[in-house]
Design an enzyme around this catalytic site. Structure first.
Site, PDB file in Angstrom:
ATOM      1  N   ARG A  17     -16.155   8.709 -21.358  1.00 17.08           N
ATOM      2  CA  ARG A  17     -16.761   8.407 -20.053  1.00 17.08           C
ATOM      3  C   ARG A  17     -15.718   8.508 -18.938  1.00 17.08           C
ATOM      4  NH1 ARG A  17     -20.968   3.577 -18.876  1.00 17.08           N
ATOM      5  NH2 ARG A  17     -19.264   2.098 -19.113  1.00 17.08           N
TER       6      ARG A  17
ATOM      7  N   LYS B 241     -27.768   2.894 -19.732  1.00 13.90           N
ATOM      8  CA  LYS B 241     -28.640   2.187 -18.780  1.00 13.90           C
ATOM      9  C   LYS B 241     -28.457   2.726 -17.354  1.00 13.90           C
ATOM     10  CE  LYS B 241     -26.972  -1.951 -19.556  1.00 13.90           C
ATOM     11  NZ  LYS B 241     -25.898  -1.660 -20.529  1.00 13.90           N
TER      12      LYS B 241
ATOM     13  N   ARG C 227     -16.411  -5.996 -25.354  1.00 10.09           N
ATOM     14  CA  ARG C 227     -17.687  -5.964 -24.620  1.00 10.09           C
ATOM     15  C   ARG C 227     -18.862  -5.895 -25.586  1.00 10.09           C
ATOM     16  NH1 ARG C 227     -17.193  -1.194 -20.632  1.00 10.09           N
ATOM     17  NH2 ARG C 227     -19.048  -2.047 -19.642  1.00 10.09           N
TER      18      ARG C 227
ATOM     19  N   ARG D 140     -27.796 -10.693 -18.201  1.00 12.51           N
ATOM     20  CA  ARG D 140     -26.970 -10.465 -19.385  1.00 12.51           C
ATOM     21  C   ARG D 140     -26.857 -11.734 -20.214  1.00 12.51           C
ATOM     22  NH1 ARG D 140     -23.837  -5.839 -17.336  1.00 12.51           N
ATOM     23  NH2 ARG D 140     -22.258  -5.142 -18.762  1.00 12.51           N
TER      24      ARG D 140
ATOM     25  N   ARG E  82     -12.595   4.011 -16.545  1.00 12.01           N
ATOM     26  CA  ARG E  82     -12.715   2.609 -16.151  1.00 12.01           C
ATOM     27  C   ARG E  82     -11.817   1.767 -17.033  1.00 12.01           C
ATOM     28  NH1 ARG E  82     -18.955   1.052 -15.857  1.00 12.01           N
ATOM     29  NH2 ARG E  82     -18.193  -0.759 -16.977  1.00 12.01           N
TER      30      ARG E  82
HETATM   31  P1  AMP Z   1     -21.351  -2.804 -16.355  1.00 11.38           P
HETATM   32  O1  AMP Z   1     -20.971  -1.772 -15.369  1.00 11.38           O
HETATM   33  O2  AMP Z   1     -22.791  -3.205 -16.262  1.00 11.38           O
HETATM   34  O3  AMP Z   1     -20.957  -2.450 -17.768  1.00 11.38           O
HETATM   35  O4  AMP Z   1     -20.522  -4.137 -15.970  1.00 11.38           O
HETATM   36  C1  AMP Z   1     -19.104  -4.147 -15.970  1.00 11.38           C
HETATM   37  C2  AMP Z   1     -18.581  -5.575 -16.094  1.00 11.38           C
HETATM   38  O5  AMP Z   1     -19.053  -6.337 -14.973  1.00 11.38           O
HETATM   39  C3  AMP Z   1     -19.049  -6.338 -17.311  1.00 11.38           C
HETATM   40  O6  AMP Z   1     -18.249  -6.084 -18.458  1.00 11.38           O
HETATM   41  C4  AMP Z   1     -18.914  -7.777 -16.823  1.00 11.38           C
HETATM   42  O7  AMP Z   1     -17.559  -8.194 -16.819  1.00 11.38           O
HETATM   43  C5  AMP Z   1     -19.369  -7.669 -15.380  1.00 11.38           C
HETATM   44  N1  AMP Z   1     -20.834  -7.860 -15.224  1.00 11.38           N
HETATM   45  C6  AMP Z   1     -21.747  -6.952 -14.767  1.00 11.38           C
HETATM   46  N2  AMP Z   1     -22.986  -7.474 -14.746  1.00 11.38           N
HETATM   47  C7  AMP Z   1     -22.866  -8.749 -15.199  1.00 11.38           C
HETATM   48  C8  AMP Z   1     -23.788  -9.802 -15.438  1.00 11.38           C
HETATM   49  N3  AMP Z   1     -25.104  -9.661 -15.193  1.00 11.38           N
HETATM   50  N4  AMP Z   1     -23.303 -10.974 -15.918  1.00 11.38           N
HETATM   51  C9  AMP Z   1     -21.991 -11.151 -16.161  1.00 11.38           C
HETATM   52  N5  AMP Z   1     -21.063 -10.195 -15.982  1.00 11.38           N
HETATM   53  C10 AMP Z   1     -21.484  -9.001 -15.503  1.00 11.38           C
END
Ligand code: AMP
Length: 210
Positions: free
Chosen positions: A123, A13, A167, A88, A156
């Site tokens: 990654r 994404k 996740r 989400r 990360r």
């Molecule tokens: P991402 O980089 O989008 O994979 O987000 C990394 C982490 O940030 C996720 O595993 C969640 O812990 C948190 N996070 C990011 N966006 C959201 C969201 N819209 N709702 C809840 N947690 C989020």
């Protein structure tokens, strides 16, 4: 255009959002990047979010909704945006609707869990500017170094295998129901992940009529 990108963590994404952002001249809004910056800067939001993020859990909806409200108020959002990683949960999607935000399309990138696990292990992320790389499919020009800002790349914390599995579980339980949510509103489209970034961009462009 107001576009939501849906898909499992690691589906691509963020990468596709950046490409679409250039094509459409609209900003990408990544809640993950906003939260990582907040954690790094030790802001109140960052302090609330850190433990959830480290565990691969979702940050509570009220924190996310607050972050998004502030972000949407910025002037670059006036002509549309690409949402990467938000909504989400159904509650977040309902909060968008309640805030009068009418998205044009929620597009999901479909990819199997096995592909995700293999992909996440390669990654690498720049801790300074958030650019992501993959040691096989999108390597930096110099091993371990960010092309854009020269910082040393890191894995990360939440890309470690056990956290990735958590996740994915959270994704299937909390986020996948959004597909039915947007399908019921006639706004859902989906594409299959392709072997290369460029090929995936092509199927997305086709699906969106770009
Ligand atoms: P991402 O980089 O989008 O994979 O987000 C990394 C982490 O940030 C996720 O595993 C969640 O812990 C948190 N996070 C990011 N966006 C959201 C969201 N819209 N709702 C809840 N947690 C989020």
């Amino acid at each position: 255009m107001k576009l939501i990108l849906l898909g499992a963590p690691g589906a691509g994404k963020g990468t596709q959002a950046e490409i679409l952002s250039k094509k459409l001249g609209a900003p990408t809004i990544s809640t993950g990047n906003i939260l990582r910056a907040a954690v790094k800067n030790g802001t109140p939001v960052g302090l609330k979010a850190k433990s959830y993020m480290d565990a691969g859990a979702l940050v509570p909806d009220d924190v996310i909704i607050g972050v998004m409200r502030e972000r949407f108020a910025e002037p670059d959002c006036a002509n549309g945006y690409i949402l990467d990683g938000m909504p989400r949960t159904i509650a977040q999607a309902e909060a968008l609707e309640a805030g009068g935000i009418d998205v044009d399309c929620a597009l999901s990138i479909e990819i199997s869990d096995d592909e995700i696990v293999a992909r996440m292990s390669g990654r690498r992320t720049c801790p300074e500017c958030s650019t992501t790389y993959h040691i096989v499919s999108a390597p930096p020009k110099t091993d371990g170094t960010c092309d854009k800002c020269g910082a040393s790349l890191t894995i990360r914390h939440d890309d470690e295998p056990e956290t990735v599995k958590n996740r994915l579980r959270v994704y299937h339980e909390e986020t996948e129901p959004l597909i039915a949510f947007y399908a019921a509103r006639g706004k859902h489209k989906s594409v299959r992940n392709q072997p290369s970034i460029e090929a995936t961009t092509a199927v997305i462009a086709d699906a969106l009529g770009l």
